[in-house]
Design an enzyme around this catalytic site. Structure first.
Site, PDB file in Angstrom:
ATOM      1  N   ASP A 192      -7.094  -8.561  27.063  1.00 40.04           N
ATOM      2  CA  ASP A 192      -5.756  -8.870  26.549  1.00 40.04           C
ATOM      3  C   ASP A 192      -4.932  -9.615  27.586  1.00 40.04           C
ATOM      4  OD1 ASP A 192      -6.468  -7.596  24.262  1.00 40.04           O
ATOM      5  OD2 ASP A 192      -5.290  -5.769  24.626  1.00 40.04           O
ATOM      6  N   GLU A 193      -5.098  -9.258  28.865  1.00 41.68           N
ATOM      7  CA  GLU A 193      -4.328  -9.903  29.939  1.00 41.68           C
ATOM      8  C   GLU A 193      -4.691 -11.386  30.057  1.00 41.68           C
ATOM      9  OE1 GLU A 193      -5.963  -7.070  30.203  1.00 41.68           O
ATOM     10  OE2 GLU A 193      -4.326  -5.613  30.468  1.00 41.68           O
ATOM     11  N   ASP A 252      -3.197 -13.192  27.049  1.00 42.28           N
ATOM     12  CA  ASP A 252      -1.741 -13.357  27.213  1.00 42.28           C
ATOM     13  C   ASP A 252      -1.431 -14.474  28.209  1.00 42.28           C
ATOM     14  OD1 ASP A 252      -1.245 -11.351  25.415  1.00 42.28           O
ATOM     15  OD2 ASP A 252      -0.977  -9.788  26.936  1.00 42.28           O
ATOM     16  N   SER A 288      -5.484 -10.853 -13.446  1.00 42.01           N
ATOM     17  CA  SER A 288      -5.661  -9.438 -13.107  1.00 42.01           C
ATOM     18  C   SER A 288      -7.010  -8.975 -13.625  1.00 42.01           C
ATOM     19  CB  SER A 288      -4.553  -8.604 -13.744  1.00 42.01           C
ATOM     20  OG  SER A 288      -3.290  -9.025 -13.292  1.00 42.01           O
ATOM     21  N   LEU A 289      -7.543  -7.935 -13.019  1.00 46.35           N
ATOM     22  CA  LEU A 289      -8.855  -7.440 -13.414  1.00 46.35           C
ATOM     23  C   LEU A 289      -8.748  -6.330 -14.456  1.00 46.35           C
ATOM     24  CD1 LEU A 289     -10.608  -7.201  -9.937  1.00 46.35           C
ATOM     25  CD2 LEU A 289     -11.073  -8.885 -11.708  1.00 46.35           C
ATOM     26  N   GLU A 292     -17.804  -6.107  -4.266  1.00 45.65           N
ATOM     27  CA  GLU A 292     -16.855  -6.096  -3.149  1.00 45.65           C
ATOM     28  C   GLU A 292     -16.000  -4.843  -3.244  1.00 45.65           C
ATOM     29  OE1 GLU A 292     -16.404 -10.925  -3.873  1.00 45.65           O
ATOM     30  OE2 GLU A 292     -14.630  -9.638  -3.974  1.00 45.65           O
ATOM     31  N   LYS A 333     -12.571  -2.933  -3.711  1.00 47.66           N
ATOM     32  CA  LYS A 333     -11.260  -3.230  -4.312  1.00 47.66           C
ATOM     33  C   LYS A 333     -10.192  -2.749  -3.341  1.00 47.66           C
ATOM     34  CE  LYS A 333      -8.451  -2.834  -8.422  1.00 47.66           C
ATOM     35  NZ  LYS A 333      -7.222  -2.466  -7.683  1.00 47.66           N
ATOM     36  N   ASP A 343      -6.725  -2.001  -1.462  1.00 48.34           N
ATOM     37  CA  ASP A 343      -5.419  -1.522  -1.904  1.00 48.34           C
ATOM     38  C   ASP A 343      -4.347  -2.240  -1.089  1.00 48.34           C
ATOM     39  OD1 ASP A 343      -3.738  -0.117  -3.475  1.00 48.34           O
ATOM     40  OD2 ASP A 343      -4.019   1.818  -2.503  1.00 48.34           O
ATOM     41  N   GLU A 392      -6.677 -10.641   0.012  1.00 48.81           N
ATOM     42  CA  GLU A 392      -5.841  -9.446  -0.026  1.00 48.81           C
ATOM     43  C   GLU A 392      -5.265  -9.186   1.359  1.00 48.81           C
ATOM     44  OE1 GLU A 392      -4.915  -6.148  -2.866  1.00 48.81           O
ATOM     45  OE2 GLU A 392      -6.018  -8.029  -3.088  1.00 48.81           O
ATOM     46  N   TYR A 428     -11.388 -13.333  -0.469  1.00 47.13           N
ATOM     47  CA  TYR A 428     -12.453 -12.965  -1.396  1.00 47.13           C
ATOM     48  C   TYR A 428     -12.769 -14.029  -2.452  1.00 47.13           C
ATOM     49  CZ  TYR A 428      -8.417 -11.477  -4.256  1.00 47.13           C
ATOM     50  OH  TYR A 428      -7.224 -11.427  -4.948  1.00 47.13           O
ATOM     51  N   LYS A 462     -13.242   1.708 -10.829  1.00 48.95           N
ATOM     52  CA  LYS A 462     -12.351   2.510  -9.994  1.00 48.95           C
ATOM     53  C   LYS A 462     -13.002   3.811  -9.536  1.00 48.95           C
ATOM     54  CE  LYS A 462      -8.510   1.351  -9.563  1.00 48.95           C
ATOM     55  NZ  LYS A 462      -7.351   1.384 -10.445  1.00 48.95           N
ATOM     56  N   CYS A 495      22.551  20.701 -19.560  1.00 49.02           N
ATOM     57  CA  CYS A 495      22.078  19.692 -18.605  1.00 49.02           C
ATOM     58  C   CYS A 495      22.282  20.198 -17.183  1.00 49.02           C
ATOM     59  CB  CYS A 495      22.845  18.382 -18.818  1.00 49.02           C
ATOM     60  SG  CYS A 495      22.557  17.150 -17.526  1.00 49.02           S
ATOM     61  N   CYS A 540      25.356  17.642 -15.575  1.00 54.18           N
ATOM     62  CA  CYS A 540      26.736  17.575 -16.082  1.00 54.18           C
ATOM     63  C   CYS A 540      27.130  18.801 -16.896  1.00 54.18           C
ATOM     64  CB  CYS A 540      26.934  16.309 -16.914  1.00 54.18           C
ATOM     65  SG  CYS A 540      26.053  16.322 -18.502  1.00 54.18           S
ATOM     66  N   CYS A 565      19.891  14.997 -22.558  1.00 55.57           N
ATOM     67  CA  CYS A 565      21.310  15.243 -22.295  1.00 55.57           C
ATOM     68  C   CYS A 565      22.064  14.183 -23.095  1.00 55.57           C
ATOM     69  CB  CYS A 565      21.622  15.112 -20.809  1.00 55.57           C
ATOM     70  SG  CYS A 565      23.404  14.991 -20.461  1.00 55.57           S
ATOM     71  N   CYS A 573      27.058  11.234 -18.040  1.00 52.21           N
ATOM     72  CA  CYS A 573      26.404  12.152 -17.100  1.00 52.21           C
ATOM     73  C   CYS A 573      26.113  11.394 -15.796  1.00 52.21           C
ATOM     74  CB  CYS A 573      25.105  12.669 -17.706  1.00 52.21           C
ATOM     75  SG  CYS A 573      24.116  13.675 -16.577  1.00 52.21           S
TER      76      CYS A 573
END
Length: 685
Positions: free
Chosen positions: A35-36, A39, A84-85, A115, A117, A119, A174, A226, A315, A418, A421, A436, A441
């Site tokens: 990392d040094e 940088d 959409s799937l 693949e 899915k 999130d 994604e 993807y 799913k 309710c 109220c 209600c 309310c």
């Protein structure tokens, strides 16, 4: 000049070296330097660009966070829709999908790509002349938000691609937040006294939608690509798998767990393997995606109802855990519904601590036989919304009485009131929900404020749950119309809100006065009036005043608007409190009147439903033709359905139509009705 030329040469060298190490670290996860050392290279480049500003380019590694905060996101129209799937939740449903695909491509060899899915949040990235130019969210599939500046902060998304990439192309993928990054962010927010993020997906979506890119840059977002969306003036690979290897070669990061599968057996093996390993993944995944590998087969299958026929999401079962039900509370919704919810002993489910869960209604509680003190099974429906599956009966020590909303809310007078109220509640005959009846309310008003100011409604940014509640408590507003009386000085004097925040809210309120009419109708919060029905009412009435004055007869005559919807519209405008709110809104809103549909067209406002596969067009194209010709469409049969259009492999809708005496017509008959032949002339299709 000599110094500039030397600096230019060194800058180009440094950029190539930094881009190489970015790829090794963020894409291949195989860093070659510390990392040094990295940088030091970046600092040297920053120093040279400061000394020679003319050398700065948008694709420079130093420009990952180089933009001013945005006032608002622009809109990007997708060149090809982001569909959409469809979902499969059981192996039988997955096999049914494979069988449908096989039947639609008789005798052809099929291969699939599986693949994870993810999130996260779907994005489309456009590259011009080798450089990242535009990035957008999925949005509604046709248009998305322009989040280019925020996407530039994600190191796994290259600002510049390899030299052999085409001049102009789009990739899709994604954006997600790794589990480790999510946990780290929540620990930091807890230390700072900030509310915790609910789950990695919400955190990723919120991070990508920051108006200030520097905020996004501080969050450890990642991205897997993807799909190759399109390529300008260049051949597309023959298979999806080849397209993935191609974009990987150009410098994009792919999920290493993608796999080609020859048949349903291999697909199920892939699913079983990753279902067993899902909790060990470094990211959240709620299933697998199965795609046909052949691009030609994908094109020929096309899509239906905004979902591709050539892909499906299989799913995983929802995450589950057991805990104790400590109490059942009652909240009040914006339409007065009394909504029971479970108060739980906190339990960790799928990466989130769950303290409350929805119980929906009293019938649901009784059907599942859920009782106070039970050990209950909790799951995150869709891995997002917590809900109670049911009790663990063998752990029930005694049998408490069945839950009753009326008993829960019964007062000293023997009547149920309710919880907010105190109004006496009522239970309409034939309905599941209790209500209600008090439109004033406070709980209903707060929910109404939150709904009214939401993005699909009036889109008044800056007013959410906390401010809505505070405005009511402080007496600044008593209903949604009061928002338009707020002044900057009223808000600026509130603790924790400066003049800048106050000005932003007042500006958003002012801007909302010109919101399109469908958004205004939706914002009213009338029961059963979602975005689709709001658009339908706009076509019929054209103004808020006309809708408020509509008679039951006029409403009954609208195809697609059923009896319950008519009842809720009439009840809303007959309520004296609502009447006053609407009168005030009419004086402040500047929404232009919409021209109503004067001509019914050849289909005379009749309602059509489609079943099966059509020969000459997709279902979406058929819907569009029907609407253009003056008809209305519904996804399923209703009491107003006039015709069922029957294609190949018709489903259960055909039997339902026969049982109800609804006329079935062919695709050819539909086209003839849409475009009837002139007298003495041949019919034009």
């Amino acid at each position: 000049m000599t110094d500039l030329l030397k600096a230019q040469a060194r800058v180009q060298e440094l950029r190539r070296e930094i881009e190489h190490h970015n790829y090794q670290y963020y894409v291949l996860d195989a860093p070659e330097i510390s990392d040094e050392e990295y940088d030091a290279l970046l600092r040297e480049l920053q120093k040279l660009e400061t000394e020679f500003p003319s050398l700065v380019t948008p694709a420079s590694p130093t420009q990952r966070v180089g933009a001013e905060p945005l006032k608002a996101f622009g809109v990007v129209r997708h060149r090809r829709p982001l569909l959409s799937l469809g979902n499969a939740f059981t192996k039988d449903e997955l096999r049914d999908w494979v069988q449908r695909v096989t039947k639609l491509l008789p005798g052809e060899k099929l291969e699939f790509v599986c693949e994870h899915k993810m999130d996260g949040l779907a994005v489309a990235l456009t590259y011009e002349n080798g450089q990242f130019s535009v990035g957008a969210t999925r949005g509604d599939g046709e248009e998305g938000e322009n989040v280019t500046q925020n996407l530039r902060t994600i190191h796994s998304i290259p600002l510049k691609v390899r030299d052999d990439a085409p001049q102009s192309f789009e990739v899709r993928g994604e954006v997600f937040l790794p589990r480790s990054g999510f946990e780290k962010m929540n620990k930091e927010r807890e230390k700072e006294g900030l509310p915790l993020f609910a789950n990695p997906r919400n955190a990723a979506a919120g991070s990508l939608r920051q108006l200030d890119p520097s905020v996004t840059a501080k969050r450890p977002l990642d991205a897997f690509l993807y799909q190759l969306g399109w390529v300008e003036d260049r051949w597309m690979p023959e298979t999806h798998w080849d397209a993935l290897q191609l974009i990987k070669k150009w410098g994009f990061k792919l999920n290493p767990n993608n796999r080609r599968c020859a048949d349903i057996t291999e697909i199920e093996k892939y699913y079983n393997e990753w279902y067993a390993k899902r909790d060990g993944l470094p990211y959240e995944a709620d299933g697998i995606v199965v795609k046909l590998n052949s691009i030609d087969q994908q094109k020929r299958l096309g899509s239906v109802a905004r979902e591709p026929r050539w892909a499906i999401a299989f799913k995983f079962p929802a995450h589950r855990a057991t805990t104790q039900l400590k109490d059942i509370g009652i909240s009040v919704g914006r339409t007065g519904t009394l909504n029971p919810y479970a108060v739980l002993e906190p339990v960790y489910v799928g990466g989130v601590v769950i303290r409350q869960a929805t119980l929906h209604n009293e019938d649901n509680i009784r059907r599942k036989d859920i009782r106070l003190g039970d050990t209950v099974i909790v799951q995150r429906a869709g891995d997002v919304i917590p809900q109670i599956v049911g009790p663990v009966l063998e752990k029930r020590k005694n049998t408490p009485p069945a839950f009753s909303i009326e008993e829960k809310l019964k007062g000293k007078d023997g009547k149920a009131h309710c919880p907010v109220c105190g109004s006496e509640i009522y239970h309409p005959q034939g309905e599941v929900m209790y209500y209600c009846p008090n439109a004033a309310c406070p709980a209903q008003i707060q929910e109404s404020l939150e709904h009214f100011t939401s993005r699909p409604a009036m889109d008044i940014r800056g007013i959410g749950e906390k401010l809505s509640a505070a405005f009511l408590v402080e007496g600044l507003v008593k209903n949604v119309a009061d928002l338009y009386d707020l002044k900057t000085e009223q808000l600026a004097s509130r603790e924790g809100m400066g003049e800048k925040s106050a000005n932003n809210i007042i500006s958003a309120i002012e801007k909302s006065k010109t919101r399109p009419l469908p958004n205004v109708f939706f914002a009213l919060g009338i029961r059963h009036i979602g975005e689709e029905n709001a658009a339908l009412l706009v076509k019929q009435f054209g103004s808020l005043k006309a809708l408020s004055e509509a008679t039951r007869t006029q409403l009954d005559a609208i195809p697609g608007i059923g009896e319950k919807i008519v009842d809720s519209i009439v009840a809303y405008f007959q309520n004296k409190t609502n009447e006053k709110v609407v009168e005030r809104l009419l004086t402040v809103l500047k929404t232009p009147q919409v021209e109503t549909e004067k001509k019914a067209g050849p289909l005379k406002c009749e309602e059509y439903v489609i079943t099966g596969t059509l020969k000459s067009m997709s279902r979406e194209q058929a819907w569009e033709k029907i609407r253009t010709a003056g008809g209305t469409t519904k996804p399923d049969i209703t009491k107003n359905t006039k015709y069922l259009v029957v294609g190949e492999d018709a489903g259960s809708k055909l039997e339902k139509a026969k049982a109800r005496g609804i006329k079935s017509i062919t695709e050819e008959e539909l086209l003839k009705m849409i475009n009837p032949p002139a007298s003495g002339q041949p019919r034009l299709l």
